[in-house]
Design a protein around this motif. Structure first.
Motif, PDB file in Angstrom:
ATOM      1  N   PHE A 217      -9.057 -53.981 -46.410  1.00 46.49           N
ATOM      2  CA  PHE A 217      -8.394 -52.866 -47.349  1.00 46.49           C
ATOM      3  C   PHE A 217      -8.884 -52.953 -48.608  1.00 46.49           C
ATOM      4  O   PHE A 217      -8.845 -52.135 -49.400  1.00 46.49           O
ATOM      5  CB  PHE A 217      -6.823 -53.408 -47.144  1.00 46.49           C
ATOM      6  N   ASN A 218      -9.389 -54.120 -49.015  1.00 45.52           N
ATOM      7  CA  ASN A 218      -9.694 -54.306 -50.548  1.00 45.52           C
ATOM      8  C   ASN A 218     -10.903 -53.233 -50.745  1.00 45.52           C
ATOM      9  O   ASN A 218     -11.288 -52.888 -51.886  1.00 45.52           O
ATOM     10  CB  ASN A 218     -10.411 -55.582 -50.642  1.00 45.52           C
ATOM     11  N   LEU A 219     -11.624 -52.810 -49.746  1.00 47.77           N
ATOM     12  CA  LEU A 219     -12.772 -52.025 -49.902  1.00 47.77           C
ATOM     13  C   LEU A 219     -12.516 -50.552 -49.765  1.00 47.77           C
ATOM     14  O   LEU A 219     -13.218 -49.613 -49.854  1.00 47.77           O
ATOM     15  CB  LEU A 219     -13.735 -52.203 -48.920  1.00 47.77           C
ATOM     16  N   THR A 220     -11.192 -50.322 -49.889  1.00 47.50           N
ATOM     17  CA  THR A 220     -10.747 -48.964 -49.618  1.00 47.50           C
ATOM     18  C   THR A 220     -11.024 -47.820 -50.751  1.00 47.50           C
ATOM     19  O   THR A 220     -11.709 -46.741 -50.190  1.00 47.50           O
ATOM     20  CB  THR A 220      -9.225 -48.636 -49.810  1.00 47.50           C
ATOM     21  N   PRO A 221     -11.356 -48.189 -51.982  1.00 46.13           N
ATOM     22  CA  PRO A 221     -12.279 -47.107 -52.901  1.00 46.13           C
ATOM     23  C   PRO A 221     -13.605 -46.905 -52.312  1.00 46.13           C
ATOM     24  O   PRO A 221     -14.136 -45.471 -52.391  1.00 46.13           O
ATOM     25  CB  PRO A 221     -12.220 -47.877 -54.246  1.00 46.13           C
ATOM     26  N   ALA A 222     -14.274 -47.728 -51.734  1.00 47.79           N
ATOM     27  CA  ALA A 222     -15.608 -47.482 -51.176  1.00 47.79           C
ATOM     28  C   ALA A 222     -15.572 -46.698 -50.133  1.00 47.79           C
ATOM     29  O   ALA A 222     -16.513 -45.894 -49.819  1.00 47.79           O
ATOM     30  CB  ALA A 222     -16.467 -48.956 -50.958  1.00 47.79           C
TER      31      ALA A 222
ATOM     32  N   GLU B 133      -9.498 -58.991 -42.023  1.00 48.14           N
ATOM     33  CA  GLU B 133      -8.438 -58.189 -41.675  1.00 48.14           C
ATOM     34  C   GLU B 133      -8.953 -56.814 -41.740  1.00 48.14           C
ATOM     35  O   GLU B 133      -9.592 -56.444 -42.717  1.00 48.14           O
ATOM     36  CB  GLU B 133      -7.014 -58.312 -42.350  1.00 48.14           C
ATOM     37  N   ILE B 134      -8.699 -55.993 -40.857  1.00 48.97           N
ATOM     38  CA  ILE B 134      -9.145 -54.569 -40.819  1.00 48.97           C
ATOM     39  C   ILE B 134      -7.886 -53.793 -40.660  1.00 48.97           C
ATOM     40  O   ILE B 134      -6.933 -54.182 -39.992  1.00 48.97           O
ATOM     41  CB  ILE B 134     -10.273 -53.980 -39.744  1.00 48.97           C
TER      42      ILE B 134
ATOM     43  N   TRP C 225      -6.347 -57.306 -52.135  1.00 48.11           N
ATOM     44  CA  TRP C 225      -6.331 -56.715 -53.475  1.00 48.11           C
ATOM     45  C   TRP C 225      -5.578 -55.440 -53.776  1.00 48.11           C
ATOM     46  O   TRP C 225      -5.840 -54.613 -52.856  1.00 48.11           O
ATOM     47  CB  TRP C 225      -7.940 -56.591 -53.886  1.00 48.11           C
ATOM     48  N   GLY C 226      -4.517 -55.629 -54.396  1.00 45.45           N
ATOM     49  CA  GLY C 226      -3.505 -54.300 -54.586  1.00 45.45           C
ATOM     50  C   GLY C 226      -3.941 -53.542 -55.771  1.00 45.45           C
ATOM     51  O   GLY C 226      -3.424 -52.541 -55.919  1.00 45.45           O
ATOM     52  N   GLY C 227      -4.613 -54.237 -56.738  1.00 45.37           N
ATOM     53  CA  GLY C 227      -4.881 -53.491 -57.975  1.00 45.37           C
ATOM     54  C   GLY C 227      -5.913 -52.270 -58.108  1.00 45.37           C
ATOM     55  O   GLY C 227      -6.169 -51.686 -59.131  1.00 45.37           O
TER      56      GLY C 227
ATOM     57  N   ASP D 138     -12.841 -52.223 -60.885  1.00 45.32           N
ATOM     58  CA  ASP D 138     -13.650 -53.414 -60.622  1.00 45.32           C
ATOM     59  C   ASP D 138     -14.232 -53.157 -58.925  1.00 45.32           C
ATOM     60  O   ASP D 138     -13.850 -52.677 -58.362  1.00 45.32           O
ATOM     61  CB  ASP D 138     -12.759 -54.293 -60.748  1.00 45.32           C
ATOM     62  N   ASP D 139     -15.197 -53.839 -59.259  1.00 47.37           N
ATOM     63  CA  ASP D 139     -15.955 -54.075 -57.820  1.00 47.37           C
ATOM     64  C   ASP D 139     -15.207 -55.032 -56.924  1.00 47.37           C
ATOM     65  O   ASP D 139     -14.732 -56.109 -57.105  1.00 47.37           O
ATOM     66  CB  ASP D 139     -17.408 -54.874 -58.148  1.00 47.37           C
ATOM     67  N   PRO D 140     -14.834 -54.339 -55.742  1.00 43.77           N
ATOM     68  CA  PRO D 140     -14.015 -54.966 -54.783  1.00 43.77           C
ATOM     69  C   PRO D 140     -14.532 -56.159 -54.184  1.00 43.77           C
ATOM     70  O   PRO D 140     -13.801 -57.233 -53.874  1.00 43.77           O
ATOM     71  CB  PRO D 140     -13.682 -53.810 -53.641  1.00 43.77           C
TER      72      PRO D 140
END
Length: 336
Positions: free
Chosen positions: A14-19, A44-45, A296-298, A304-306
């Motif tokens: 989930f941390n990679l959502t922007p990508a 986790e996916i 990462w929720g921010g 920033d780079d996840p």
């Protein structure tokens, strides 16, 4: 020192959502990078984010991902699943809700996951009847509690997990429930968005004061929350908690997993590290075994780079949970 036996640090895709949203690479390719870059051995996916065909993605795609992940030396820890409560505006029956969820459970098993994750209480009446299927698939259903979803606020939901008394249904705690202070970069974003100075002062200095919650609700009801930060403002009511770890003492024996939620990396006053230390001490005292996942929720307000954010957060968390000083710096996360 190393982590206690039975504790595993993981990272959330989930941390990679922007990508994922940019779609320059597929979601499975991006999830794999967390293992390929040595950031975490298990991930986790989110099922709805990974493959087309949700809630029943093609088995061949799931198997291909599992094979690639295994070849890279990794595995899936937990799969985030969901129950769509409505179908074209009509509320689904329990039988339809199960029919929507069951293929997701089978997909998680195909992916080699140890468990699946739902928001606490969402399974409702289905929970009891799901146990035989969970046993068949050798899966754990983790009910996730976060933000304001404390045992005092949701006693029935916590009580259902305890009453079932099965290793196939466990609690997953998100430490967003235990925030001693709000993220510095979040407060700065609210300030730039025009939130009143008097409320900002309270949010900075008196986050855990119940009167601050009342002030947050009052401003929302007044209609004076500026439009550009209205959605972000709702985190104060949903995603950000103000409890202490001792408020969770009665439910800690139910825990099978923890989300080490973080927003930015500004830890100058230990607003990140104190909850990690507190949770680590509480888990050690109760004989916890399970996963502790960096989430990462921010990304909602930071660009920033996840991968870097996740790696740095895991370094900090690993050091604190191992009860040793961190050699990883805790610099200020940049804002957009």
């Amino acid at each position: 020192m190393s982590l206690p036996d039975g504790w595993t640090l993981t990272a959330s895709a989930f941390n990679l959502t922007p990508a994922v949203i940019r779609a320059e690479r597929t979601a499975p390719d991006l999830a794999l990078t967390l293992v390929e870059q040595g950031i975490a051995p298990a991930i986790e996916i989110e099922l709805g984010q990974m493959w087309r065909g949700f809630p029943s993605p093609p088995a061949v795609d799931v198997q291909a991902f599992r094979d690639r992940l295994t070849a890279a030396g990794g595995r899936v820890s937990i799969v985030g699943v969901s129950i769509d409560e409505f179908d074209h505006g009509r509320r689904r029956t329990d039988a339809e809700r199960r029919a929507f969820l069951e293929p997701q459970l089978r997909t998680a098993a195909w992916a080699g996951a140890a468990g699946v994750r739902l928001p606490i209480g969402q399974a409702g009446a289905l929970l009891d009847e799901l146990v035989p299927l969970l046993e068949e698939l050798d899966l754990v259903l983790y009910e996730e509690a976060q933000g304001h979803e404390t045992p005092a606020a949701r006693p029935e939901a916590y009580g259902r997990i305890a009453a079932l008394d099965t290793p196939h249904v466990r609690l997953l705690l998100d430490i967003s429930m235990l925030m001693p202070a709000l993220p510095v970069t979040y407060l700065e974003r609210l300030e730039r968005g025009g939130i009143r100075p008097d409320l900002l002062r309270r949010l900075r200095d008196e986050w855990r004061d119940p009167a601050t919650h009342d002030a947050v609700v009052d401003l929302l009801r007044s209609g004076q929350v500026p439009g550009p930060v209205h959605t972000l403002y709702m985190n104060l009511l949903v995603r950000f908690g103000r409890s202490h770890v001792h408020d969770l003492a009665s439910v800690l024996p139910l825990l099978g997993g923890v989300h080490l939620k973080f927003w930015d990396l500004d830890d100058a006053d230990h607003r990140i590290s104190d909850p990690l230390r507190d949770v680590g001490a509480a888990l050690a005292a109760t004989g916890f075994t399970g996963t502790l996942c960096s989430e990462w929720g921010g990304q909602e307000w930071l660009d920033d780079d996840p991968w870097e954010m996740t790696s740095r957060h895991l370094a900090l968390a690993g050091a604190l949970l191992s009860d040793r000083p961190s050699s990883a710096p805790s610099p200020r996360a940049s804002t957009p």
